[in-house]
Design a protein around this motif. Sequence first.
Motif, PDB file in Angstrom:
ATOM      1  N   ILE A 139       7.546   2.502   5.931  1.00 25.15           N
ATOM      2  CA  ILE A 139       7.790   2.041   7.300  1.00 25.15           C
ATOM      3  C   ILE A 139       7.155   0.665   7.479  1.00 25.15           C
ATOM      4  CG2 ILE A 139       7.935   4.375   8.286  1.00 25.15           C
ATOM      5  CD1 ILE A 139       5.053   3.933   9.346  1.00 25.15           C
ATOM      6  N   LEU A 140       7.634  -0.049   8.475  1.00 25.79           N
ATOM      7  CA  LEU A 140       7.057  -1.365   8.763  1.00 25.79           C
ATOM      8  C   LEU A 140       6.978  -1.531  10.270  1.00 25.79           C
ATOM      9  CD1 LEU A 140       6.089  -4.169   7.828  1.00 25.79           C
ATOM     10  CD2 LEU A 140       8.477  -4.906   7.783  1.00 25.79           C
ATOM     11  N   SER A 141       5.792  -1.825  10.748  1.00 24.13           N
ATOM     12  CA  SER A 141       5.620  -2.088  12.183  1.00 24.13           C
ATOM     13  C   SER A 141       6.257  -3.453  12.498  1.00 24.13           C
ATOM     14  CB  SER A 141       4.120  -2.100  12.493  1.00 24.13           C
ATOM     15  OG  SER A 141       3.878  -2.733  13.707  1.00 24.13           O
ATOM     16  N   GLU A 142       7.040  -3.483  13.571  1.00 18.98           N
ATOM     17  CA  GLU A 142       7.761  -4.720  13.927  1.00 18.98           C
ATOM     18  C   GLU A 142       7.426  -5.110  15.359  1.00 18.98           C
ATOM     19  OE1 GLU A 142      12.102  -4.650  11.832  1.00 18.98           O
ATOM     20  OE2 GLU A 142      12.028  -4.445  13.993  1.00 18.98           O
ATOM     21  N   THR A 143       7.165  -6.375  15.584  1.00 15.25           N
ATOM     22  CA  THR A 143       7.025  -6.878  16.954  1.00 15.25           C
ATOM     23  C   THR A 143       8.141  -7.881  17.181  1.00 15.25           C
ATOM     24  OG1 THR A 143       4.634  -6.637  16.812  1.00 15.25           O
ATOM     25  CG2 THR A 143       5.470  -8.054  18.561  1.00 15.25           C
ATOM     26  N   ILE A 144       8.981  -7.612  18.177  1.00 14.10           N
ATOM     27  CA  ILE A 144      10.075  -8.536  18.488  1.00 14.10           C
ATOM     28  C   ILE A 144       9.666  -9.361  19.707  1.00 14.10           C
ATOM     29  CG2 ILE A 144      12.530  -8.772  19.065  1.00 14.10           C
ATOM     30  CD1 ILE A 144      12.215  -7.429  16.359  1.00 14.10           C
ATOM     31  N   LEU A 155       0.203   4.806   8.130  1.00 19.04           N
ATOM     32  CA  LEU A 155       0.717   4.410   6.805  1.00 19.04           C
ATOM     33  C   LEU A 155       0.238   5.344   5.694  1.00 19.04           C
ATOM     34  CD1 LEU A 155       0.253   0.514   7.002  1.00 19.04           C
ATOM     35  CD2 LEU A 155       2.252   1.887   7.653  1.00 19.04           C
ATOM     36  N   GLY A 156      -0.762   6.166   5.982  1.00 18.68           N
ATOM     37  CA  GLY A 156      -1.190   7.158   4.996  1.00 18.68           C
ATOM     38  C   GLY A 156      -2.028   6.612   3.854  1.00 18.68           C
ATOM     39  N   PHE A 157      -2.732   5.454   4.081  1.00 16.63           N
ATOM     40  CA  PHE A 157      -3.658   5.007   3.044  1.00 16.63           C
ATOM     41  C   PHE A 157      -4.809   6.012   2.957  1.00 16.63           C
ATOM     42  CE2 PHE A 157      -2.958   0.118   2.677  1.00 16.63           C
ATOM     43  CZ  PHE A 157      -1.600   0.252   2.887  1.00 16.63           C
ATOM     44  N   GLY A 209       0.824  -1.215   0.000  1.00 18.91           N
ATOM     45  CA  GLY A 209       0.000   0.000   0.000  1.00 18.91           C
ATOM     46  C   GLY A 209       0.852   1.258   0.000  1.00 18.91           C
ATOM     47  N   GLN A 210       1.909   1.265   0.805  1.00 18.82           N
ATOM     48  CA  GLN A 210       2.765   2.463   0.842  1.00 18.82           C
ATOM     49  C   GLN A 210       3.493   2.663  -0.480  1.00 18.82           C
ATOM     50  OE1 GLN A 210       4.953   3.016   4.820  1.00 18.82           O
ATOM     51  NE2 GLN A 210       4.326   0.865   4.840  1.00 18.82           N
TER      52      GLN A 210
END
Length: 343
Positions: free
Chosen positions: A308-313, A196-198, A169-170
């Motif tokens: 950008i990418l949301s990350e969960t560690i 994300l600005g969709f 999408g970005q």
Amino acid sequence: MTLMKTNRRLVLARRPDSLPDASTFRRDDGAIPEPREGEFLVRNVFLPVDPGMRPVLSDVRIGADEFEPLALGALVGYLTVGQVVQSRDPAFAPGDWVTDILFWQDYAVTTALTARKFDPQELSPTTWLGILGVPGLSAWTGLITLAAPQPKETLVVTSAAGAVGSLAGQIGRNLGCRVVGVAGGAAKCRFVKDELGFDEVIDYRSVTDIGAAVRHACPQGVDILFDNVGNAMVDAMLPVMRRGGRITLCGQIADYHLPPAARPGIKNTNRFITHRLSMRGLFVYDHAAQFPQALGQMTQWMREKKLILSETIVPGFDQLPAAFARLFTGETMGRTIVRIDGD
Ligand SMILES: NC(=O)c1ccc[n+]([C@@H]2O[C@H](COP(=O)([O-])OP(=O)(O)OC[C@H]3O[C@@H](n4cnc5c(N)ncnc54)[C@H](OP(=O)(O)O)[C@@H]3O)[C@@H](O)[C@H]2O)c1
């Protein structure tokens, strides 16, 4: 560097009937392998969980040329990021960061043929599992190579808060498309629109007719559908596709658990004729020749904060099965990566 006593490894224990769970995998620890001349030993640090691993856990081949299922007892996982701990290749030194296909285990021996060395000061190591890894490359090639987006076209992306979907999408937005996301739940929808600005987002869990919701959000119709979800989603959107529309089939997360006969069908195929549509399946590695261009453009967008990418560690090797299972229950957002060097 001090090595652990054993190499923790996760293998396929049982083919899941439906959703994967803890019984799908089992530990099969082994000795730490030793590098020979020209090889080096890597300690894995970051292991991502990918829905794309789900199909090969089952044996649901429809024809002889389908992907081979993973053998019971075989190592699971795929691309990882880790650090060299022993080396018999002068080009790789202990401490170097690499990304390679090293599976869900602590240690693996590899060579310069497949490992890619990177500088962790330039970009964080997990970038190579996200924007510059399979999700980013799938989003870029699935959208740009297969669907050739043009400015002002309308792009709909499903699983829009997911790793691939959020990036697709970005990328479309960066190329001047009007982008509509489909995601599950208010929190994900807020993220897709605000962060994300969709242009628009549809919460598919709160509507009864996803086709009507897309028509409402896209009154002029849809030029490109980038689908990560499966047949029911594609079928519902076919009547909203514009003349000359393109569909990229990237993933089918809603269908992976179902035996072929139980999967929803695609019925609205008449639209392909009346509206000259095309639909193409993505296999990201078919497009390796374009990876340098994709990596260059996405690195540039990342630096400009346009990607950008949301990350969960998630910390802990033993969390891998649960983190993988959560992909299929809608609990994840962006990329989930398990960090295994702290336990
Ligand atoms: N073709 C290729 O070469 C290639 C390469 C990489 C990945 N893929 C595929 O691309 C897709 C996206 O990959 P990803 O890593 O970014 O995964 P992802 O989209 O982040 O997958 C997890 C998300 O999928 C959604 N989901 C799960 N079950 C669903 C269901 N039954 N119906 C609708 N949505 C469901 C959930 O989001 P919601 O809460 O929003 O539903 C969940 O959080 C996957 O299907 C993957 O297999 C293909």
